[in-house]
Design a protein around this motif. Structure first.
Motif, short mmCIF file in Angstrom:
data_model
loop_
_atom_site.label_atom_id
_atom_site.label_comp_id
_atom_site.label_asym_id
_atom_site.label_seq_id
_atom_site.Cartn_x
_atom_site.Cartn_y
_atom_site.Cartn_z
N ASP A 36 0.87 -1.17 0.00
CA ASP A 36 0.00 0.00 0.00
C ASP A 36 0.91 1.22 0.00
N VAL A 37 1.16 1.76 -1.19
CA VAL A 37 2.17 2.80 -1.39
C VAL A 37 1.57 4.17 -1.10
N ALA A 38 2.09 4.84 -0.09
CA ALA A 38 1.61 6.18 0.27
C ALA A 38 2.04 7.19 -0.79
N LEU A 39 1.11 8.06 -1.20
CA LEU A 39 1.41 9.06 -2.22
C LEU A 39 1.86 10.39 -1.64
N GLU A 40 1.90 10.48 -0.30
CA GLU A 40 2.37 11.69 0.36
C GLU A 40 3.70 11.39 1.04
N SER A 41 4.59 12.38 1.03
CA SER A 41 5.89 12.20 1.68
C SER A 41 5.71 12.08 3.19
#
Length: 251
Positions: free
Chosen positions: A193-198
């Motif tokens: 589940d790849v987070a799109l926010e840093s």
């Protein structure tokens, strides 16, 4: 956990409603039988250090004419006793549900996915994910197949201190199976589940396993599992691994 349960129950309700809406003549089409696997392993050591571990997993699959569903429960518990001190060292429960609407007989579909993780030693009270997207079987032959899922989603978590942590994600899942023979197979699953926010947490999991059939419904499985959090809390290790040998009963 309540928002996740509502999402899963809503998806299941839609699935059931669609099945009831099928025309009478369509109901005559035979449905695939329900299949399930229950996996259990126990490890205990004695001596200067006493330890025990329990690993369990259950997978239920349904395959209808237009829908297919998959439900999974995965649990791990470890406890150590040393110099009179008895303490738990791992306590994790993972629940997931996925419902796919079939687009074509070529194994492509759209899906709704939801998961809940309670890992008492991760620094999180819970970690939830919901996602929708597209799934497809890239290839298949008599010995092997490769499936993938991809789609946008949303992760909402709560830390042990009560802080909320949510982010938009991309849900990725790959499953590969190779059959050496009718009795022995290799399976590899990779999910993230790849987070799109840093500075937001990306959760990745994998399982590599060899399963050998002992008799019709009973198998033995040797597996290596890994869970990785890109943003570990409270100086926790980012990666947890488990090596296990378990028995599987299929029905």
């Amino acid at each position: 956990m309540k928002p996740l349960l509502l999402s899963i129950l809503t998806g299941l309700a839609c699935s059931v409603s669609s099945l009831h809406a099928v025309e009478p003549e369509q109901l005559e089409v035979p449905l695939e039988p329900l299949s399930a696997e229950v996996e259990l392993g126990v490890i205990a050591t004695t001596g200067n250090t006493e330890s025990s571990a329990l690993k369990g997993k259950a997978v239920i699959k349904q395959d209808f004419r237009e829908w297919k569903n998959k439900y999974q429960l995965d649990a791990l518990y470890k406890r150590n006793t040393y110099e009179g001190k008895d303490e738990a060292t791992a306590q994790r429960v993972f629940l997931s549900a996925q419902s796919d609407y079939k687009l074509s007989p070529e194994n492509s579909s759209v899906f709704v996915f939801g998961s809940y993780t309670d890992d008492r030693f991760s620094g999180y009270e819970y970690q939830n994910t919901i996602a929708v997207g597209y799934s497809k079987r890239l290839f298949a032959n008599q010995d092997s197949f490769l499936d993938y899922n991809i789609g946008p989603g949303y992760s909402f978590n709560r830390t042990d201190e009560g802080a909320l942590d949510d982010t938009v994600i991309v849900h990725l899942q790959v499953e590969y199976e190779y059959n050496f023979s009718p009795e022995v197979k290799f399976t590899q699953t990779l999910g993230s589940d790849v987070a799109l926010e840093s500075n937001k947490n990306t959760i990745s999991k994998s399982e590599s396993a060899i399963t050998s059939k002992l008799r019709d419904n009973l198998s033995m499985k040797a597996s290596y599992n890994m869970t990785h959090n890109s943003e570990a809390l409270d100086l926790k290790a980012k990666t947890d691994t488990t090596t296990s040998i378990t028995m599987i009963y299929s029905f």
